[in-house]
Design a protein around this motif. Sequence first.
Motif, short mmCIF file in Angstrom:
data_model
loop_
_atom_site.label_atom_id
_atom_site.label_comp_id
_atom_site.label_asym_id
_atom_site.label_seq_id
_atom_site.Cartn_x
_atom_site.Cartn_y
_atom_site.Cartn_z
N LEU A 130 5.71 -11.34 -11.86
CA LEU A 130 4.78 -10.59 -12.51
C LEU A 130 3.27 -11.10 -12.55
CD1 LEU A 130 7.01 -9.57 -15.63
CD2 LEU A 130 6.55 -8.18 -13.38
N ALA A 131 2.37 -10.19 -12.20
CA ALA A 131 1.05 -10.68 -12.20
C ALA A 131 0.37 -9.83 -13.42
CB ALA A 131 0.41 -10.30 -10.83
N THR A 132 -0.36 -10.64 -14.19
CA THR A 132 -1.07 -10.00 -15.33
C THR A 132 -2.49 -9.58 -14.73
OG1 THR A 132 -2.18 -12.05 -15.94
CG2 THR A 132 -0.02 -11.42 -17.16
N PRO A 133 -3.15 -8.59 -15.63
CA PRO A 133 -4.86 -8.40 -14.92
C PRO A 133 -5.28 -9.58 -15.04
CG PRO A 133 -3.61 -6.65 -16.51
CD PRO A 133 -2.63 -7.62 -16.51
N GLU A 134 -5.26 -10.56 -15.82
CA GLU A 134 -6.19 -11.45 -16.13
C GLU A 134 -5.89 -12.39 -15.08
OE1 GLU A 134 -5.18 -9.46 -19.96
OE2 GLU A 134 -4.01 -10.41 -18.49
N TRP A 135 -4.54 -12.51 -14.55
CA TRP A 135 -4.28 -13.42 -13.32
C TRP A 135 -4.84 -12.91 -12.19
CZ3 TRP A 135 -2.02 -12.88 -8.63
CH2 TRP A 135 -1.73 -13.93 -7.98
N LEU A 136 -4.75 -11.46 -12.04
CA LEU A 136 -5.42 -10.79 -10.95
C LEU A 136 -6.70 -11.08 -10.71
CD1 LEU A 136 -5.09 -9.21 -8.58
CD2 LEU A 136 -5.21 -7.18 -9.86
N ALA A 137 -7.57 -10.88 -11.92
CA ALA A 137 -9.04 -11.08 -12.00
C ALA A 137 -9.42 -12.65 -11.42
CB ALA A 137 -9.50 -10.92 -13.31
N GLN A 138 -8.55 -13.43 -11.69
CA GLN A 138 -8.80 -14.81 -11.54
C GLN A 138 -8.61 -15.11 -9.76
OE1 GLN A 138 -6.56 -17.28 -13.99
NE2 GLN A 138 -7.68 -16.92 -15.92
N GLU A 175 7.55 -11.92 1.74
CA GLU A 175 8.14 -12.86 1.13
C GLU A 175 7.72 -13.24 -0.30
OE1 GLU A 175 7.47 -16.16 3.90
OE2 GLU A 175 8.94 -15.40 5.41
N ARG A 176 6.59 -12.77 -0.60
CA ARG A 176 5.99 -12.92 -2.15
C ARG A 176 5.51 -11.60 -2.46
NH1 ARG A 176 2.11 -17.80 -1.32
NH2 ARG A 176 1.39 -16.79 0.41
N ILE A 177 6.23 -11.28 -3.42
CA ILE A 177 5.84 -9.83 -4.26
C ILE A 177 5.65 -9.86 -5.75
CG2 ILE A 177 6.49 -7.55 -4.30
CD1 ILE A 177 8.20 -8.18 -1.73
N ALA A 178 4.54 -9.47 -6.05
CA ALA A 178 4.30 -9.47 -7.48
C ALA A 178 4.15 -8.04 -7.89
CB ALA A 178 3.35 -10.54 -7.80
N LEU A 179 4.59 -7.56 -9.23
CA LEU A 179 4.27 -6.35 -9.89
C LEU A 179 2.86 -6.55 -10.79
CD1 LEU A 179 5.67 -3.50 -9.58
CD2 LEU A 179 6.84 -5.59 -8.81
N LEU A 180 2.12 -5.64 -10.60
CA LEU A 180 0.92 -5.75 -11.63
C LEU A 180 1.64 -5.24 -13.05
CD1 LEU A 180 -2.06 -6.38 -12.29
CD2 LEU A 180 -2.83 -4.20 -11.43
N ASP A 181 1.78 -6.21 -13.97
CA ASP A 181 2.61 -5.71 -15.07
C ASP A 181 1.37 -4.83 -15.86
OD1 ASP A 181 4.65 -5.67 -16.68
OD2 ASP A 181 4.42 -7.55 -17.54
#
Length: 274
Positions: free
Chosen positions: A6-14, A104-110
């Motif tokens: 899972l990717a948080t919006p904060e992680w994505l912004a960084q 191989e590497r997949i994240a959902l924007l939570d």
Amino acid sequence: MAIFELATPEWLAQHAGQRDLILIDTRPAADYWAGHIPGARHIEPSLFAIASTDASSLARLHAILGWSLSALGISRDSRVVVGGAQNEVNASRVAWALAYAGVERIALLDGGIEAWTGERTTVAPAVTATAYTVVPQAGYLATADEVLAAVEKQAEAPSAQAGVRIIDARSREEYAGRRSNAGRTGRVPGARFWDAAVELGADGRFAAAGQLAAAAKDIVAAEERAVVYCGGGGRAARTFIALQLAGHTGAAVYPASWNEWGTSERYPVDAAVI
């Protein structure tokens, strides 16, 4: 096999802007063009929906996956973040399709795009296409024939531990045989009901991994392959993601789901209303 996160919006912004990070927006095209996260690339999730799991339908899916992932500029080692409006099933369908194709590497924007509080743009990014070669990950997809084989094996030895556990991710009314999106009501014989409400918390984000694992433990044994179906594959895909996040890596989606099973007399149905 893929790594699901899972990717948080904060992680994505960084991390936005990193060369190997690709953000996919799965919302309707009109919403994407009205404003999206900078750098996001758009895909229509229904491209990956199939009504049958026969050989020709799977070949068509493979062709669509190869074309789509190439056009999106994705490679097998890309870090792909998939975001819908929220945590709706279409984003999960795309995440599942990527994994099946070999990403191989997949994240959902939570929480999805609605959880994003940063800048939005109406400008589509410039994308360099890749020559993506689909490497189907059979462990992530179950065909009607595979489901039928599991049903017949369970019928022959009801007391034996199942190597494959069939999970119904539809509503309780559909599972109980009171409603159907296809020609017949009922469920796959022996299928266990999964309450999709456990997948998300009150805030609309995915439930904690421990909570998901506890829910999964009541439905499928750790050593069993969990084959999930719903009406047309979307809800099953989100349940698949939830099981992956729970640590149940032996999960698969039956993508044609009840649209195929419920319309063909070839496949048995437990039609008892419960």
